[in-house]
Design a protein around this motif. Structure first.
Motif, PDB file in Angstrom:
ATOM      1  N   ASP A   1      -6.387  14.596  -0.109  1.00 46.00           N
ATOM      2  CA  ASP A   1      -6.235  15.785   0.728  1.00 46.00           C
ATOM      3  C   ASP A   1      -4.958  16.520   0.353  1.00 46.00           C
ATOM      4  N   SER A   2      -5.024  17.837   0.323  1.00 45.45           N
ATOM      5  CA  SER A   2      -3.914  18.657  -0.171  1.00 45.45           C
ATOM      6  C   SER A   2      -2.633  18.487   0.645  1.00 45.45           C
ATOM      7  N   LEU A   3      -2.725  18.045   1.884  1.00 38.02           N
ATOM      8  CA  LEU A   3      -1.511  17.863   2.671  1.00 38.02           C
ATOM      9  C   LEU A   3      -0.631  16.743   2.133  1.00 38.02           C
ATOM     10  N   PHE A   4      -1.196  15.847   1.270  1.00 36.32           N
ATOM     11  CA  PHE A   4      -0.419  14.773   0.651  1.00 36.32           C
ATOM     12  C   PHE A   4       0.082  15.164  -0.747  1.00 36.32           C
ATOM     13  N   CYS A   5      -0.253  16.357  -1.200  1.00 37.39           N
ATOM     14  CA  CYS A   5       0.074  16.782  -2.564  1.00 37.39           C
ATOM     15  C   CYS A   5       1.348  17.615  -2.575  1.00 37.39           C
ATOM     16  N   PRO A   6       2.110  17.532  -3.645  1.00 39.40           N
ATOM     17  CA  PRO A   6       1.878  16.769  -4.867  1.00 39.40           C
ATOM     18  C   PRO A   6       2.145  15.284  -4.630  1.00 39.40           C
ATOM     19  N   ALA A   7       1.492  14.446  -5.428  1.00 35.47           N
ATOM     20  CA  ALA A   7       1.638  12.999  -5.270  1.00 35.47           C
ATOM     21  C   ALA A   7       1.653  12.325  -6.634  1.00 35.47           C
ATOM     22  N   ASP A   8       2.588  11.418  -6.818  1.00 32.27           N
ATOM     23  CA  ASP A   8       2.673  10.596  -8.023  1.00 32.27           C
ATOM     24  C   ASP A   8       2.233   9.189  -7.672  1.00 32.27           C
ATOM     25  N   PHE A   9       1.482   8.569  -8.574  1.00 27.57           N
ATOM     26  CA  PHE A   9       0.964   7.229  -8.318  1.00 27.57           C
ATOM     27  C   PHE A   9       0.596   6.580  -9.644  1.00 27.57           C
ATOM     28  N   THR A  10       0.205   5.323  -9.587  1.00 24.16           N
ATOM     29  CA  THR A  10      -0.231   4.585 -10.771  1.00 24.16           C
ATOM     30  C   THR A  10      -1.714   4.295 -10.656  1.00 24.16           C
ATOM     31  N   VAL A  11      -2.444   4.590 -11.722  1.00 27.57           N
ATOM     32  CA  VAL A  11      -3.870   4.298 -11.803  1.00 27.57           C
ATOM     33  C   VAL A  11      -4.039   3.074 -12.703  1.00 27.57           C
ATOM     34  N   GLU A  12      -4.851   2.120 -12.249  1.00 22.50           N
ATOM     35  CA  GLU A  12      -5.147   0.941 -13.070  1.00 22.50           C
ATOM     36  C   GLU A  12      -6.650   0.748 -13.127  1.00 22.50           C
ATOM     37  N   ILE A  13      -7.157   0.592 -14.343  1.00 23.21           N
ATOM     38  CA  ILE A  13      -8.580   0.338 -14.563  1.00 23.21           C
ATOM     39  C   ILE A  13      -8.686  -0.967 -15.342  1.00 23.21           C
TER      40      ILE A  13
ATOM     41  N   MET B   1       0.835  -1.185   0.000  1.00 27.41           N
ATOM     42  CA  MET B   1       0.000   0.000   0.000  1.00 27.41           C
ATOM     43  C   MET B   1       0.875   1.241   0.000  1.00 27.41           C
ATOM     44  N   SER B   2       0.333   2.287  -0.578  1.00 26.33           N
ATOM     45  CA  SER B   2       1.046   3.559  -0.604  1.00 26.33           C
ATOM     46  C   SER B   2       0.245   4.601   0.169  1.00 26.33           C
ATOM     47  N   VAL B   3       0.868   5.722   0.458  1.00 28.65           N
ATOM     48  CA  VAL B   3       0.170   6.810   1.131  1.00 28.65           C
ATOM     49  C   VAL B   3      -1.011   7.265   0.284  1.00 28.65           C
TER      50      VAL B   3
ATOM     51  N   TRP C   1     -16.152  -2.807 -13.695  1.00 29.67           N
ATOM     52  CA  TRP C   1     -14.909  -2.065 -13.894  1.00 29.67           C
ATOM     53  C   TRP C   1     -14.292  -1.863 -12.519  1.00 29.67           C
ATOM     54  N   GLN C   2     -12.989  -2.043 -12.428  1.00 28.12           N
ATOM     55  CA  GLN C   2     -12.283  -1.854 -11.163  1.00 28.12           C
ATOM     56  C   GLN C   2     -11.254  -0.734 -11.312  1.00 28.12           C
ATOM     57  N   LEU C   3     -11.202   0.139 -10.313  1.00 27.00           N
ATOM     58  CA  LEU C   3     -10.208   1.203 -10.246  1.00 27.00           C
ATOM     59  C   LEU C   3      -9.351   0.964  -9.018  1.00 27.00           C
ATOM     60  N   ARG C   4      -8.043   0.902  -9.228  1.00 24.82           N
ATOM     61  CA  ARG C   4      -7.152   0.759  -8.084  1.00 24.82           C
ATOM     62  C   ARG C   4      -5.931   1.651  -8.265  1.00 24.82           C
ATOM     63  N   ILE C   5      -5.337   1.996  -7.139  1.00 20.27           N
ATOM     64  CA  ILE C   5      -4.179   2.884  -7.092  1.00 20.27           C
ATOM     65  C   ILE C   5      -2.982   2.094  -6.580  1.00 20.27           C
ATOM     66  N   ASP C   6      -1.856   2.224  -7.267  1.00 19.39           N
ATOM     67  CA  ASP C   6      -0.596   1.600  -6.831  1.00 19.39           C
ATOM     68  C   ASP C   6      -0.748   0.114  -6.489  1.00 19.39           C
ATOM     69  N   GLU C   7      -1.523  -0.596  -7.304  1.00 14.14           N
ATOM     70  CA  GLU C   7      -1.733  -2.051  -7.168  1.00 14.14           C
ATOM     71  C   GLU C   7      -2.321  -2.469  -5.826  1.00 14.14           C
ATOM     72  N   ASP C   8      -3.055  -1.574  -5.191  1.00  8.56           N
ATOM     73  CA  ASP C   8      -3.655  -1.834  -3.880  1.00  8.56           C
ATOM     74  C   ASP C   8      -5.078  -2.365  -4.057  1.00  8.56           C
ATOM     75  N   ASP C   9      -5.248  -3.674  -3.913  1.00  8.84           N
ATOM     76  CA  ASP C   9      -6.576  -4.291  -4.043  1.00  8.84           C
ATOM     77  C   ASP C   9      -7.486  -3.962  -2.865  1.00  8.84           C
TER      78      ASP C   9
END
Length: 170
Positions: A56-68, A1-3, A142-150
């Motif tokens: 939330d803006s306190l975590f920004c800027p943030a880079d991540f991977t989107v998977e659909i 998991m990522s932040v 359809w599934q949306l996940r971030i940074d391979e987090d199921d």
């Protein structure tokens, strides 16, 4: 998991049409779950898939991977039809899109303080202008996940009822 995957709020919807313009997502006919089917073309009706990620803006800027991904009723990835951009003898490919994304801190005028409750966000629109070749009468999601987090992934159901039965005479 990522932040990002632990703290992001995800939204995924199907629409008749959608587009991103100037950082805004325009949606027409949103929140659909049923798609028509064209038996002549053997594809669904046209639709757009809209993925939105808010952080939330306190975590920004943030880079991540989107998977659909498109999943079947058992939660397994749906393969593309044979011959769909595949060389013979290669492993099957799936209805899956993965791309890097970035959420910036929301821009505010100079000297203005940004309240921490104002999130950053990114919208992704995938337009299926020709529909997709899937089996009518079957349930999908359809599934949306971030940074391979199921664990924090979300799903949006989809059903293609197919053509109504033809009348019987006699």
């Amino acid at each position: 998991m990522s932040v990002v995957s632990e703290n992001a709020r995800l939204n995924l919807q199907l629409a008749d049409f959608a587009q991103n313009v100037g950082g805004k997502t325009n949606i027409l006919g949103g929140n659909i779950q049923l798609l028509g089917f064209d038996p002549a073309k053997r594809t669904t009706a046209r639709f757009a898939l809209v993925a939105q990620v808010e952080l939330d803006s306190l975590f920004c800027p943030a880079d991540f991977t989107v998977e659909i991904s498109l999943l079947d009723v058992d939660g397994q990835p749906v393969p593309l039809p044979a011959g769909a951009a595949m060389a013979e003898g290669t492993a099957p490919k799936f209805f899956r899109i993965s791309q890097p994304a970035r959420i910036e801190r929301p821009a505010v005028p100079r000297m203005a303080a940004l309240p921490p409750s104002i999130p950053g966000n990114v919208g992704i629109v995938i337009d299926f202008g020709n529909g997709i070749p899937i089996t009518p009468g079957a349930a999908y999601a359809w599934q949306l996940r971030i940074d391979e987090d199921d664990a924090n992934a979300i799903r949006r159901p989809l059903f293609v009822p197919g053509a109504p039965p033809k009348p019987v005479f006699g």
